[in-house]
Design a protein around this motif. Structure first.
Motif, mmCIF file in Angstrom:
data_model
loop_
_atom_site.group_PDB
_atom_site.id
_atom_site.type_symbol
_atom_site.label_atom_id
_atom_site.label_comp_id
_atom_site.label_asym_id
_atom_site.label_seq_id
_atom_site.Cartn_x
_atom_site.Cartn_y
_atom_site.Cartn_z
ATOM 1 N N ASP A 316 0.843 -1.192 0.000
ATOM 2 C CA ASP A 316 0.000 0.000 0.000
ATOM 3 C C ASP A 316 0.883 1.248 0.000
ATOM 4 O O ASP A 316 1.975 1.257 0.588
ATOM 5 N N CYS A 569 -6.626 0.148 5.380
ATOM 6 C CA CYS A 569 -5.632 -0.511 4.533
ATOM 7 C C CYS A 569 -4.906 -1.553 5.377
ATOM 8 O O CYS A 569 -4.125 -1.187 6.270
ATOM 9 N N LYS A 575 2.731 -1.532 4.202
ATOM 10 C CA LYS A 575 2.353 -0.251 3.623
ATOM 11 C C LYS A 575 3.527 0.719 3.704
ATOM 12 O O LYS A 575 4.410 0.585 4.557
#
Length: 774
Positions: A316, A569, A575
């Motif tokens: 992400d 997320c 991420k």
């Protein structure tokens, strides 16, 4: 299956749906395995253990295969899990991933426009199925069997339908098989053509390729229930920082025991090193040439290479440094990743379709390549112009310039093309010109499907690979709980979510984005013709949200965007946040000599911020501007609810004010501007959204009150520069109210180092003076 045919319902008849129990599906599918070991994620940091084996396609061999499991013998003994599910759901076994879904929808014949001049004879022959679906009311005759193949025919007599149910079902199955044979022939032609051109993309994937390609590793990896439980908690377990040359400061984090992969941008990578399909990069090189220096041999700019290194690893990404200058550069590399993902997904499905067409008795245990619905990529943009730019980029990257086979392009250009621009009386900022350059309608949605030879626009969502929509367009389609016409099944299998220009969503309605995130990866209400025997196991287990990659692109950093990135997320790959605190701040761009007093409000709870700010403003700040001599006082209000609250207060106290918000009509806007210019009313309520959409430079402004710091740091300097400083005898003032929850906004105005001091110091009031004489 007898009697499960389409019936002609009454006008107010509501079709009853049976709930799909994915847990039961998962249980039935897993029962077929007798001793399948958990797949090991063969990433760059690990390899398969010695006691695990992989077949020639890179898939882990099941223990059932070692015991001599036979697909044919299983069928003879008991029905397969797929057949049991079909008998339970009463749905057809149509394959939603075959090329027949790329056909034209028949819902509105007036809107179906084919650019037949763009379709050559070869493509016309390969699109036999499309020609059949364009006129769903026609009945084709099978000369060999003498039977009529029915499609979309409503039986008026229910008794006759029950009697002939078996025959009709056989006819539909025959029709489906005939269409699959046509699609199979086309696929074989494509494979042969690719082999002649030396394209290695259609070769059988071996173990080495699977270990190298992030897409294949991701799709074959099973996170397990323990990792899924860790991701569900939403707690960050690993976090570290690094620094790259172009993106500079990067923050990597993970919410499971698996540490995020430490990425390093390669120096001079090739397309094979990045696992990009030849079908894409051959056109992408020419499309991206406009961003490459003339004498450079590179195919990526430094910014593109570092961004693609992150997104190609399926992590992400939160990137908050997008500007009108690098927007096209970032859009190009984002579309490259989107097409690379879709083409790989489609190639896997078509390859398995061909194998099953040749030998229907093959076991589909190693062919798990589908989700609950077909759409795999969702791109959310604020305006139609953004959708137009993305589609044009996809066309330039996917299709050759000399033979662009595109369906319904004329209709698309008419609906999404640039409108006749209205000339502005005064020059506008460059970022405003870039944001509102084209069609700024904010209610739209469109589906795109990718076939072997063309890109089809305006496809039905459940036959689309890519969906491009605005927040409002999705909200009206999804609806709210309790509505009869809700439709959100197409969001159940989204693998790649792109939120482009996320900062503009704040100026529209951020609640639409939160609403969208809540409806992602919910269990569908209908089966939509899915082949349950080819569903990925992590889809059956309800772990799709942990396999979704989310890309958030914005020009500013706000608490709302950070909260969305942190709470919604949960990618198991981890991420990445690009975070570079501002050094100077927009206060350096204020050219007016203006004393600016910053008032720090002590607030311990974010939920109490609004009430405490309102009380503090009325008791500490507003009294000094109530003097009739304080003419031309603008109160800048970012939130509309705060604007309504202050407006109602002034009306209750019978204080005459001028007001301008995003909902004010043009005559009232002109009247309010006149009140401030001639001094007939000395207070103006001014909202941030109005300034975002209009960017007016108001006359008669002498004092400014920032009820809250602006979302965009550049707005602070623009508002302060409205102050008229020609009359030196008139004293000007500027007051700003801030809390510790405005840390990011404050850093954008005064700089990160000064922001830290103003938040941690014992003092609650600070004065900064700008201007040439300061």
């Amino acid at each position: 299956m007898k009697g499960n045919k389409r019936r002609k319902h009454g006008k107010h008849h509501v079709k009853k749906r049976r709930k799909i129990d994915l847990q039961a599906i998962s249980k039935k599918v897993n029962e077929r395995k007798t001793g399948g070991a958990k797949k090991i994620y063969a990433g760059s940091h690990g390899t398969p253990s010695a006691n695990e084996s992989y077949d020639t396609k890179g898939n882990q061999a099941d223990a059932a295969d070692e015991e001599g499991y036979s697909s044919e013998s299983s069928i003879e003994q008991e029905p397969s899990a797929y057949e049991q599910l079909l008998s339970t759901l009463g749905s057809s076994a149509a394959n939603q991933y075959s090329d027949e879904e790329d056909d034209v929808s028949d819902e509105d014949e007036d809107e179906e426009e084919f650019d037949e001049e763009d379709i050559d004879e070869e493509d016309a022959e390969s699109d036999i199925i499309e020609d059949e679906d364009e006129d769903s009311t026609q009945i084709s005759l099978d000369k060999k069997s003498g039977r009529q193949l029915e499609e979309n025919v409503e039986v008026e007599d229910e008794e006759d339908e029950d009697e002939d149910g078996d025959n009709e079902e056989e006819e539909e199955v025959a029709s489906d098989e005939e269409e699959e044979e046509v699609a199979s022939d086309e696929e074989e032609e494509e494979v042969a053509s690719d082999e002649e051109d030396g394209n290695k993309d259609e070769e059988e994937v071996n173990t080495e390729t699977q270990l190298k390609d992030p897409f294949l590793r991701r799709m074959a990896y099973d996170i397990g229930s323990e990792t899924a439980s860790e991701l569900a908690k939403g707690e960050v377990t690993h976090k570290f920082q690094t620094k790259w040359n172009t993106l500079r400061k990067l923050v990597f984090s993970s919410m499971c025991s698996k540490k995020p992969v430490v990425l390093r941008a390669p120096q001079s990578p090739t397309f094979n090193d990045l696992n990009i399909r030849k079908r894409i990069w051959s056109q992408w090189v020419d499309s991206n040439q406009q961003f490459i220096p003339p004498q450079s041999n590179h195919v990526f700019t430094p910014l593109q290479l570092e961004l693609f290194t992150i997104i190609n690893a399926y992590q992400d990404l939160l990137f908050t440094e997008k500007t009108h200058k690098n927007a096209e550069e970032i859009r190009n590399v984002t579309c490259l990743h989107i097409l690379n993902h879709i083409v790989k997904s489609r190639d896997a499905v078509l390859k398995h379709n061909t194998m099953l067409t040749k030998d229907p008795t093959l076991d589909t245990e190693t062919m798990r390549d589908q989700g609950l619905t077909r759409p795999g990529v969702l791109i959310v943009v604020p305006f139609r112009d953004g959708a137009l730019r993305i589609v044009n980029t996809l066309i330039n990257v996917l299709l050759p310039a000399d033979s662009q086979n595109l369906g319904r392009r004329k209709r698309f250009n008419d609906e999404y093309g640039e409108l006749v621009p209205v000339p502005n009386k005064y020059p506008m900022p460059e970022d405003w010109e870039s944001t509102f350059a084209g069609n700024n309608d904010d209610h739209f949605r469109i589906g795109l499907s990718i076939t072997r030879k063309r890109l089809q626009l305006y496809t039905e969502f459940y036959k689309s690979d890519i969906i491009i929509a605005s927040p409002l367009g999705l909200r009206t389609l999804i609806g709210t709980k309790g509505e009869k016409h809700q439709d959100y099944d197409f969001l159940s299998s989204i693998e790649l979510l792109v939120l482009d220009q996320a900062d503009v969503f704040l100026m529209q309605n951020w609640e639409h984005i939160i609403h969208l995130m809540e409806y992602l990866h919910l269990q569908p209400r209908d089966s939509h013709g899915v082949d349950f025997s080819r569903l990925r196991e992590w889809t059956l287990n309800g772990w799709s949200k942990y396999y979704r990659q989310t890309l958030i692109l914005s020009s500013v950093t706000t608490p709302e965007i950070n909260s969305l990135f942190n709470k919604h997320c949960a990618n198991f790959e981890g991420k990445v946040m690009v975070y570079n605190p501002p050094v100077t701040g927009s206060i350096c761009q204020v050219i007016t000599q203006l004393p600016q007093v910053f008032h720090r409000l002590q607030c311990q709870n974010f939920t109490e911020d609004s009430d405490q700010r309102f009380e503090f403003f009325l008791s500490k700040v507003f009294p000094q501007y109530q003097d009739p001599g304080m003419l031309g006082t603008m109160i800048y209000i970012p939130q509309y609810f705060d604007y309504v609250r202050l407006r109602n207060y002034f009306r209750k106290k019978e204080i005459r004010i001028a007001q301008i918000c995003e909902y004010t009509s043009q005559p009232n806007i002109s009247r309010a501007r006149l009140y401030i210019a001639d001094g007939s009313r000395h207070i103006l309520l001014y909202t941030e959204r109005f300034h975002f959409f209009r960017r007016y430079k108001l006359k008669g402004i002498r004092n400014i009150v920032f009820y809250q710091l602006p979302t965009y740091p550049k707005f602070y300097s623009e508002i302060c520069n409205m102050v008229e400083s020609r009359q030196t005898t008139v004293e000007h003032n500027c007051s700003i109210v801030y809390t510790r929850y405005d840390a990011q906004k404050l850093a954008g105005v005064v700089g990160s180092s000064r922001c830290g001091h103003m938040l941690s110091s014992d003092k609650d009031t600070y004065m900064l003076v700008t201007g040439a004489d300061s």
